[in-house]
Design a protein around this motif. Structure first.
Motif, PDB file in Angstrom:
ATOM      1  N   VAL A  61       0.837  -1.204   0.000  1.00  0.00           N
ATOM      2  CA  VAL A  61       0.000   0.000   0.000  1.00  0.00           C
ATOM      3  C   VAL A  61       0.868   1.247   0.000  1.00  0.00           C
ATOM      4  N   LEU A  62       1.853   1.305   0.869  1.00  0.00           N
ATOM      5  CA  LEU A  62       2.725   2.478   0.932  1.00  0.00           C
ATOM      6  C   LEU A  62       3.423   2.716  -0.405  1.00  0.00           C
ATOM      7  N   ALA A  63       3.924   1.626  -1.020  1.00  0.00           N
ATOM      8  CA  ALA A  63       4.620   1.753  -2.303  1.00  0.00           C
ATOM      9  C   ALA A  63       3.683   2.256  -3.390  1.00  0.00           C
ATOM     10  N   LEU A  64       2.467   1.716  -3.433  1.00  0.00           N
ATOM     11  CA  LEU A  64       1.539   2.085  -4.506  1.00  0.00           C
ATOM     12  C   LEU A  64       0.952   3.477  -4.308  1.00  0.00           C
ATOM     13  N   VAL A  65       0.771   3.884  -3.066  1.00  0.00           N
ATOM     14  CA  VAL A  65       0.329   5.263  -2.829  1.00  0.00           C
ATOM     15  C   VAL A  65       1.363   6.234  -3.384  1.00  0.00           C
ATOM     16  N   CYS A  66       2.639   5.937  -3.168  1.00  0.00           N
ATOM     17  CA  CYS A  66       3.692   6.801  -3.687  1.00  0.00           C
ATOM     18  C   CYS A  66       3.716   6.795  -5.210  1.00  0.00           C
ATOM     19  N   ALA A  67       3.545   5.605  -5.811  1.00  0.00           N
ATOM     20  CA  ALA A  67       3.672   5.469  -7.267  1.00  0.00           C
ATOM     21  C   ALA A  67       2.423   5.905  -8.023  1.00  0.00           C
ATOM     22  N   TYR A  68       1.323   6.112  -7.307  1.00  0.00           N
ATOM     23  CA  TYR A  68       0.016   6.303  -7.951  1.00  0.00           C
ATOM     24  C   TYR A  68       0.004   7.414  -8.992  1.00  0.00           C
TER      25      TYR A  68
END
Length: 422
Positions: free
Chosen positions: A218-225
């Motif tokens: 979740v943390l990674a995808l929030v950043c990459a979104y």
């Protein structure tokens, strides 16, 4: 006059297994390694973090502050003189604002030495990623890590190791997510295949993943979104997993996974509210589980501490803010400094860092008002109601419309505090 009074009021507010595999016992993908202690150089690029109001009332706030301080104390006590440094501990200390003292200094210096000596040859990608996050949160450039007369750039090392581990299928989803997060925070966005793979895994078979692995994803995808053309996929994946977290919390009296996964789960929910909105998160229920547990394991403490101070690993990236104070009314003075603070820090935190670095110049006092902290004095010069003077804050010569407790400067923004009349 009305405008000036209005300004015064506003200022007061102031690691990859392909396919859906079984969850392994070491879900976190990182060893719980205590840290050692020596050295004497220390950083002064942080101020104590503003603590969030997880529960209402002075008693709850006092208990919250006590827990943060106790966990910090226990983490520092876990540091050993004869063992390698643990970057997760340094990262947690930075996010919690505990950056003064011998332990923090030694951790930073040893992590730099360790990175120079081992990153290229002895580390897996997830460990390199943690070193990147720890250095970022210490206001250090991971592209230029200097120690023992050597300099390394951790970013190409991390990318090479991640891609190699993916191709050899020796990376797990936790570390792949951790790698993505670290690269995203240093604005390395040419990792779209990895981002899509993690999003697909989270969307299609997240039930096979541990809670802490899901949370790191979740943390990674929030950043990459905002830096991918797979926003629909990421949005659906984040909406699904965060709602699963909220459902589990509701059905388990606040627990998400187990007590050792709570830290990353809380960070994930803190950072992803837009993806489960308009649903509300009962933060008090979740944090009550944390309050009732007697944390002893350093890694567990290192993962829960950021959430306790309203932060996540997404806040590891630091920014530079220029801060100036000026008095042209009488006994003229003007001073300026640049400080390094975590992303999304408030102006009040910027001022605290400036004060810690140069206390004789950037000392200040505040008083608590209904709308937040109000700055009454800077450089020992206080506002005076009789003389109708006060400290007004500007950004690029435009008056701030928020108080120091809520305004969050951007990278390289110039904030000016000018002694003014109304």
């Amino acid at each position: 006059m009305a405008y000036s009074i209005g300004v015064l009021l506003v200022l007061a507010s102031a690691m990859v297994m392909q396919g859906c595999g079984e969850c392994h016992s070491s879900c976190s993908g990182s060893a719980d390694r205590p840290v050692t202690l020596q050295g004497d150089e220390w950083m002064m690029h942080r101020a104590p973090a503003d603590l969030p109001s997880v529960a209402q009332g002075c008693q709850a706030a006092g208990a919250h502050h006590h827990l943060v301080q106790e966990l910090l104390h226990r983490m520092e006590k876990s540091v050993k003189f004869d063992e390698p440094p643990n970057p997760s501990i340094l990262l947690a200390m930075n996010l919690a604002g505990a950056t003064h003292g011998h332990v923090h200094s030694w951790l930073l210096q040893e992590i730099k030495k360790d990175a120079v000596e081992r990153a290229q040859t002895d580390m897996m990608s997830g460990e390199v990623a943690l070193y990147v996050l720890a250095l970022l949160s210490s206001c250090q450039d991971p592209r230029f890590v200097h120690a023992r007369g050597k300099t390394v750039n951790l970013i190409p090392i991390l990318k090479q190791k991640m891609n190699d581990e993916i191709s050899r299928k020796v990376i797990n989803w936790y570390n792949e997510s951790l790698d993505i997060l670290a690269l995203c925070l240093v604005k390395e966005y040419d990792i779209q295949e990895a981002v899509e793979a993690v999003a697909e895994k989270l969307w299609k078979c997240r039930s096979s993943l541990c809670v802490d692995t899901q949370a790191m994803a979740v943390l990674a995808l929030v950043c990459a979104y905002k830096h991918t053309d797979k926003q629909d996929l990421i949005h659906d994946a984040l909406k699904a997993v965060t709602n699963d977290f909220l459902d589990e919390q509701e059905s388990s009296n606040g627990m998400i996974g187990n007590i050792y996964s709570m830290g990353l789960a809380l960070q994930a929910l803190e950072a992803s509210s837009e993806f489960y909105a308009p649903r509300k998160w009962d933060r008090a229920q979740a944090f009550s589980v944390v309050y009732s547990h007697d944390y002893q394991q350093p890694m567990a403490m290192a993962q829960v501490l950021p959430a306790l101070v309203d932060k996540s690993y997404l806040n590891a990236a630091a920014i530079t803010v220029q801060f100036s104070i000026t008095n042209t009314l009488k006994n003229y003075f003007h001073y300026s400094t640049s400080v390094c603070v975590p992303h999304h820090s408030t102006l009040l935190r910027v001022m605290k860092v400036a004060r810690n670095e140069k206390p004789d110049i950037f000392c200040f006092k505040t008083k608590e008002e209904k709308l937040g902290p109000f700055v009454t004095s800077i450089h020992r010069l206080a506002g005076n109601a009789t003389e109708r003077t006060y400290w007004q804050f500007f950004s690029c010569w435009s008056p701030l419309q928020e108080g120091v407790g809520t305004y969050k400067p951007k990278n390289w923004e110039h904030i000016q505090a000018i002694f003014s009349t109304y």
